[in-house]
Design a protein around this motif. Structure first.
Motif, PDB file in Angstrom:
ATOM      1  N   SER A   1      25.661  52.631  41.703  1.00  0.00           N
ATOM      2  CA  SER A   1      26.437  51.770  40.814  1.00  0.00           C
ATOM      3  C   SER A   1      27.140  50.701  41.638  1.00  0.00           C
ATOM      4  O   SER A   1      27.200  50.772  42.873  1.00  0.00           O
ATOM      5  CB  SER A   1      27.483  52.596  40.065  1.00  0.00           C
ATOM      6  N   LYS A   2      27.719  49.724  40.955  1.00  0.00           N
ATOM      7  CA  LYS A   2      28.483  48.693  41.652  1.00  0.00           C
ATOM      8  C   LYS A   2      29.625  49.315  42.455  1.00  0.00           C
ATOM      9  O   LYS A   2      29.887  48.933  43.601  1.00  0.00           O
ATOM     10  CB  LYS A   2      29.052  47.684  40.652  1.00  0.00           C
ATOM     11  N   GLU A   3      30.312  50.255  41.841  1.00  0.00           N
ATOM     12  CA  GLU A   3      31.456  50.883  42.503  1.00  0.00           C
ATOM     13  C   GLU A   3      31.026  51.630  43.763  1.00  0.00           C
ATOM     14  O   GLU A   3      31.707  51.594  44.799  1.00  0.00           O
ATOM     15  CB  GLU A   3      32.160  51.845  41.536  1.00  0.00           C
ATOM     16  N   GLN A   4      29.894  52.317  43.676  1.00  0.00           N
ATOM     17  CA  GLN A   4      29.410  53.073  44.835  1.00  0.00           C
ATOM     18  C   GLN A   4      29.006  52.153  45.983  1.00  0.00           C
ATOM     19  O   GLN A   4      29.269  52.448  47.156  1.00  0.00           O
ATOM     20  CB  GLN A   4      28.224  53.947  44.417  1.00  0.00           C
ATOM     21  N   VAL A   5      28.381  51.037  45.648  1.00  0.00           N
ATOM     22  CA  VAL A   5      27.984  50.081  46.692  1.00  0.00           C
ATOM     23  C   VAL A   5      29.219  49.499  47.362  1.00  0.00           C
ATOM     24  O   VAL A   5      29.295  49.397  48.597  1.00  0.00           O
ATOM     25  CB  VAL A   5      27.108  48.963  46.092  1.00  0.00           C
ATOM     26  N   LEU A   6      30.216  49.119  46.559  1.00  0.00           N
ATOM     27  CA  LEU A   6      31.442  48.556  47.126  1.00  0.00           C
ATOM     28  C   LEU A   6      32.126  49.572  48.034  1.00  0.00           C
ATOM     29  O   LEU A   6      32.569  49.242  49.145  1.00  0.00           O
ATOM     30  CB  LEU A   6      32.378  48.116  46.001  1.00  0.00           C
TER      31      LEU A   6
ATOM     32  N   ALA B   1      30.248  49.868  51.336  1.00  0.00           N
ATOM     33  CA  ALA B   1      30.451  48.719  52.212  1.00  0.00           C
ATOM     34  C   ALA B   1      31.820  48.768  52.879  1.00  0.00           C
ATOM     35  O   ALA B   1      31.950  48.520  54.090  1.00  0.00           O
ATOM     36  CB  ALA B   1      30.290  47.430  51.415  1.00  0.00           C
ATOM     37  N   VAL B   2      32.839  49.094  52.107  1.00  0.00           N
ATOM     38  CA  VAL B   2      34.198  49.155  52.653  1.00  0.00           C
ATOM     39  C   VAL B   2      34.319  50.278  53.679  1.00  0.00           C
ATOM     40  O   VAL B   2      34.915  50.106  54.755  1.00  0.00           O
ATOM     41  CB  VAL B   2      35.226  49.331  51.518  1.00  0.00           C
TER      42      VAL B   2
ATOM     43  N   PRO C   1      27.426  36.584  41.006  1.00  0.00           N
ATOM     44  CA  PRO C   1      28.353  35.883  41.903  1.00  0.00           C
ATOM     45  C   PRO C   1      29.723  36.551  42.018  1.00  0.00           C
ATOM     46  O   PRO C   1      30.253  36.700  43.126  1.00  0.00           O
ATOM     47  CB  PRO C   1      28.456  34.486  41.283  1.00  0.00           C
ATOM     48  N   ASP C   2      30.303  36.947  40.898  1.00  0.00           N
ATOM     49  CA  ASP C   2      31.629  37.574  40.942  1.00  0.00           C
ATOM     50  C   ASP C   2      31.597  38.873  41.740  1.00  0.00           C
ATOM     51  O   ASP C   2      32.537  39.172  42.493  1.00  0.00           O
ATOM     52  CB  ASP C   2      32.131  37.855  39.523  1.00  0.00           C
ATOM     53  N   TYR C   3      30.519  39.625  41.578  1.00  0.00           N
ATOM     54  CA  TYR C   3      30.427  40.902  42.282  1.00  0.00           C
ATOM     55  C   TYR C   3      30.199  40.687  43.781  1.00  0.00           C
ATOM     56  O   TYR C   3      30.804  41.373  44.619  1.00  0.00           O
ATOM     57  CB  TYR C   3      29.301  41.749  41.693  1.00  0.00           C
ATOM     58  N   ALA C   4      29.340  39.738  44.146  1.00  0.00           N
ATOM     59  CA  ALA C   4      29.128  39.443  45.564  1.00  0.00           C
ATOM     60  C   ALA C   4      30.441  39.034  46.220  1.00  0.00           C
ATOM     61  O   ALA C   4      30.759  39.469  47.345  1.00  0.00           O
ATOM     62  CB  ALA C   4      28.088  38.332  45.720  1.00  0.00           C
ATOM     63  N   LEU C   5      31.215  38.210  45.523  1.00  0.00           N
ATOM     64  CA  LEU C   5      32.509  37.781  46.052  1.00  0.00           C
ATOM     65  C   LEU C   5      33.457  38.968  46.194  1.00  0.00           C
ATOM     66  O   LEU C   5      34.149  39.106  47.214  1.00  0.00           O
ATOM     67  CB  LEU C   5      33.112  36.722  45.129  1.00  0.00           C
ATOM     68  N   GLU C   6      33.466  39.832  45.200  1.00  0.00           N
ATOM     69  CA  GLU C   6      34.348  41.004  45.234  1.00  0.00           C
ATOM     70  C   GLU C   6      34.036  41.901  46.431  1.00  0.00           C
ATOM     71  O   GLU C   6      34.953  42.350  47.144  1.00  0.00           O
ATOM     72  CB  GLU C   6      34.193  41.803  43.934  1.00  0.00           C
ATOM     73  N   VAL C   7      32.769  42.166  46.673  1.00  0.00           N
ATOM     74  CA  VAL C   7      32.387  43.028  47.795  1.00  0.00           C
ATOM     75  C   VAL C   7      32.753  42.368  49.124  1.00  0.00           C
ATOM     76  O   VAL C   7      33.299  43.017  50.031  1.00  0.00           O
ATOM     77  CB  VAL C   7      30.885  43.354  47.743  1.00  0.00           C
ATOM     78  N   CYS C   8      32.478  41.077  49.253  1.00  0.00           N
ATOM     79  CA  CYS C   8      32.794  40.368  50.501  1.00  0.00           C
ATOM     80  C   CYS C   8      34.298  40.362  50.764  1.00  0.00           C
ATOM     81  O   CYS C   8      34.744  40.550  51.911  1.00  0.00           O
ATOM     82  CB  CYS C   8      32.259  38.941  50.444  1.00  0.00           C
TER      83      CYS C   8
ATOM     84  N   ALA D   1      36.051  42.103  53.989  1.00  0.00           N
ATOM     85  CA  ALA D   1      36.900  41.288  54.856  1.00  0.00           C
ATOM     86  C   ALA D   1      38.283  41.919  55.015  1.00  0.00           C
ATOM     87  O   ALA D   1      38.859  41.943  56.115  1.00  0.00           O
ATOM     88  CB  ALA D   1      37.017  39.878  54.289  1.00  0.00           C
ATOM     89  N   LYS D   2      38.820  42.440  53.934  1.00  0.00           N
ATOM     90  CA  LYS D   2      40.131  43.096  53.990  1.00  0.00           C
ATOM     91  C   LYS D   2      40.070  44.347  54.858  1.00  0.00           C
ATOM     92  O   LYS D   2      40.974  44.605  55.671  1.00  0.00           O
ATOM     93  CB  LYS D   2      40.589  43.449  52.580  1.00  0.00           C
ATOM     94  N   ALA D   3      38.996  45.124  54.710  1.00  0.00           N
ATOM     95  CA  ALA D   3      38.852  46.344  55.508  1.00  0.00           C
ATOM     96  C   ALA D   3      38.743  46.024  56.998  1.00  0.00           C
ATOM     97  O   ALA D   3      39.202  46.792  57.848  1.00  0.00           O
ATOM     98  CB  ALA D   3      37.625  47.123  55.048  1.00  0.00           C
ATOM     99  N   TRP D   4      38.143  44.905  57.324  1.00  0.00           N
ATOM    100  CA  TRP D   4      38.005  44.481  58.724  1.00  0.00           C
ATOM    101  C   TRP D   4      39.305  43.883  59.259  1.00  0.00           C
ATOM    102  O   TRP D   4      39.512  43.801  60.469  1.00  0.00           O
ATOM    103  CB  TRP D   4      36.867  43.475  58.833  1.00  0.00           C
TER     104      TRP D   4
END
Length: 553
Positions: free
Chosen positions: A142-147, A150-151, A183-190, A194-197
């Motif tokens: 799911s979207k949540e699992q991918v995010l 990644a984090v 687009p909104d989801y790609a931005l959200e994941v990025c 970035a915050k985690a880094w």
């Protein structure tokens, strides 16, 4: 073919009515990252061995790449060992960052960081599947699992790299495949990665936006890049990177428009090697910039050597028509093109080579990338007068009078047509000599002398052979050529009038030092040219006259 409407759908675009990129210009080079050793290598039928990877790595460093993706060290011992070898043998220049790819899985990340221990500068390239087809069909996430994945990956990389401060670390993150992701989801994941880094203006993150599958037109890609750059919460924290492929044949255009849309960095390969139809060709993009006066900060002055290394280690070949690197890209067969190029090159020789480049059909000076002028014009049955004249001038020093071009061009064009092939410069030269230079049948000039009889006239004595008979002729005129014409007239052999005469020192060849050209017009209006070559410029002119007379018949 059946209607595609039932099987395919239009590409989804972002709404950007106030787009700014169409008015932008590329005025500076981006950060370049070569992915030849990873993305390029994985697409080869026979992957490079370790020695070949070392050779290509050194070549990439010589070209000037400061970021080089060297492999996927968690994927195999071969990749891991190659990474360690570069580091332990200190083969990486101080100003070069090595980059490695890794999926967002803990054991793979740990193995990857182990491979990079001791490196001076390293980029860890983390990627996760974000587009619907990959996350749902391939991975079942799911979207949540991918995010979350990644984090978690970014946090682990931060933890492990913070414990190794002797290396200058940078994180790169790729939402795979960006252009097919909402687009909104790609931005959200990025943003989350970035915050985690802990990304900031001082601790930048590379946000790589892959066009792994080229699904839309280049302008839609530019819209996506501009939309992303404008919606980032902190643009200063990110280096926005492009990674285009060439599925629709417009990878270069997509990259150029992406740079106009605000991207900072470009990933690609030499000559576009890569999966399916290939990655972006960095050579083409860099030299396109070069042709507009922008220094790409990559050294392609010896593109032939780079191509030789590339073809040998990858076992791939560069197409004859490949931009800049192909065998035929600086070649003109068409007569009108050849004539225009010749005129442009001649003009450049007169105004000086420091002037702005402005030669028809050639976007850059071939010499700038180690190519030669000799290959620009090649002759076949479709070639024209200008091309033949260009080859004879540049290769052999014969600067033919312009009025002579059609006659020579037509004859050599017919010769190429009869042979059914392209003529080499040597074949063009041989044909020209056989038909125009020092033609000695049926009339041959064997000996010649002249003496002044007044301030404006000379008397000549010529020993000639005609149809096997040797004769001595005399004549008078205002110079040696007109005196010989008079001598021929005395025998009834000069049923023509002299129309033109030119001569010059030869700039090529060693057996002779002068060339002369004579044009004769017959009583019926036909005009022919002849050429004479001799160490003595006077004799060259006389031989040109005899050549023209013999050709007139």
């Amino acid at each position: 073919m059946e209607s595609p409407r039932k099987k395919y759908r239009p590409f989804e675009t972002v709404r950007l009515p106030d787009r700014r990129w169409p008015d932008a210009r590329i005025e500076r080079a981006p950060r370049w990252c070569s992915v030849d050793l990873r993305d390029g290598n994985q697409a080869l039928a026979i992957p490079m061995n370790v020695a070949e990877k070392h050779e290509l790595f050194q070549e990439l460093c010589r070209i000037g790449f400061k970021e080089i993706e060297i492999g996927f060290p968690s994927a195999s011992d071969t990749e891991f060992n190659f990474t360690r070898e570069l580091i332990e043998r200190e083969l990486i220049p101080d100003d070069v960052s090595v980059q490695v790819l890794v999926q967002a899985r803990e054991h793979l990340i740990r193995r990857t960081i182990d491979s990079l221990k001791g490196a001076r500068r390293a980029i860890v390239h983390l990627y996760t599947p974000t587009n619907p087809a990959q996350r749902e069909i391939v991975f079942g996430l799911s979207k949540e699992q991918v995010l979350e994945m990644a984090v978690a990956g970014a946090k682990l990389i931060r933890k492990l790299t913070d414990a190794l401060p002797e290396t200058r670390w940078q994180l790169e993150f790729s939402p795979e495949t960006f252009v097919l992701t909402e687009p909104d989801y790609a931005l959200e994941v990025c943003e989350a990665v970035a915050k985690a880094w802990g990304a900031s203006a001082q601790r930048k993150i590379i946000l790589n936006l892959p066009l792994t599958v080229e699904a839309g037109t280049p302008n839609t890609h530019a819209d996506q890049i501009e939309w992303f750059c404008r919606h980032l919460s902190n643009r200063e924290m990110a280096i926005v990177s492009l990674h285009t492929h060439n599925d629709r044949g417009t990878g270069v255009a997509a990259t150029e428009l992406g740079l106009m849309a605000g991207a900072d960095r470009v990933e690609g390969t030499l000559f576009g090697n890569g999966e399916r139809t290939g990655n972006l060709d960095i050579v083409t993009v860099a030299l396109n910039m070069f042709s507009h006066g922008v220094d790409p900060h990559l050294d392609f002055r010896n593109l032939g050597r780079i191509r030789e290394v590339y073809e040998r280690v990858t076992r791939m070949s560069v197409h004859d028509r490949h931009p800049y690197g192909g065998d035929l890209v600086f070649t003109a067969f068409s007569g009108s093109h050849q004539d225009a190029i010749k005129k442009g090159m001649d003009r450049r020789g007169k105004i000086g080579h420091d002037a702005l480049w402005d030669v028809p059909y050639l976007t850059i000076d071939p010499k700038d990338i180690g190519r030669s002028y000799e290959a620009i014009i090649r002759i076949n049955s479709q070639s024209g007068k200008g091309g033949v004249a260009y080859v004879l001038d540049r290769e052999f020093g014969f600067d033919l009078p312009k009025l002579m071009h059609p006659e020579v061009g037509n004859l050599i064009g017919k010769h190429a047509d009869q042979l059914g092939k392209e003529l080499s410069p040597a074949e063009i030269h041989d044909c020209f000599r056989q038909n125009f230079v020092n033609v000695a049948r049926p009339l041959e000039l064997m000996e010649f002398s002249s003496t002044p009889i007044s301030k404006e006239a000379v008397r000549c004595q010529a020993e000639v052979r005609r149809h096997g008979q040797v004769l001595t002729l005399t004549g008078e005129g205002n110079g040696p050529i007109s005196a010989l014409v008079h001598a021929l007239e005395s025998k009834g052999w000069a049923n023509f009038s002299l129309k033109d005469y030119r001569s010059h020192a030869l700039t090529a060849g060693s057996e002779s030092s002068a060339a002369a050209y004579v044009s004769l017009q017959a009583k019926d209006g036909r005009t022919v040219w002849g050429c004479g070559v001799d160490a003595n410029i006077e004799l060259a002119g006389l031989k040109a006259l005899v050549s023209a007379a013999n050709r007139l018949g």
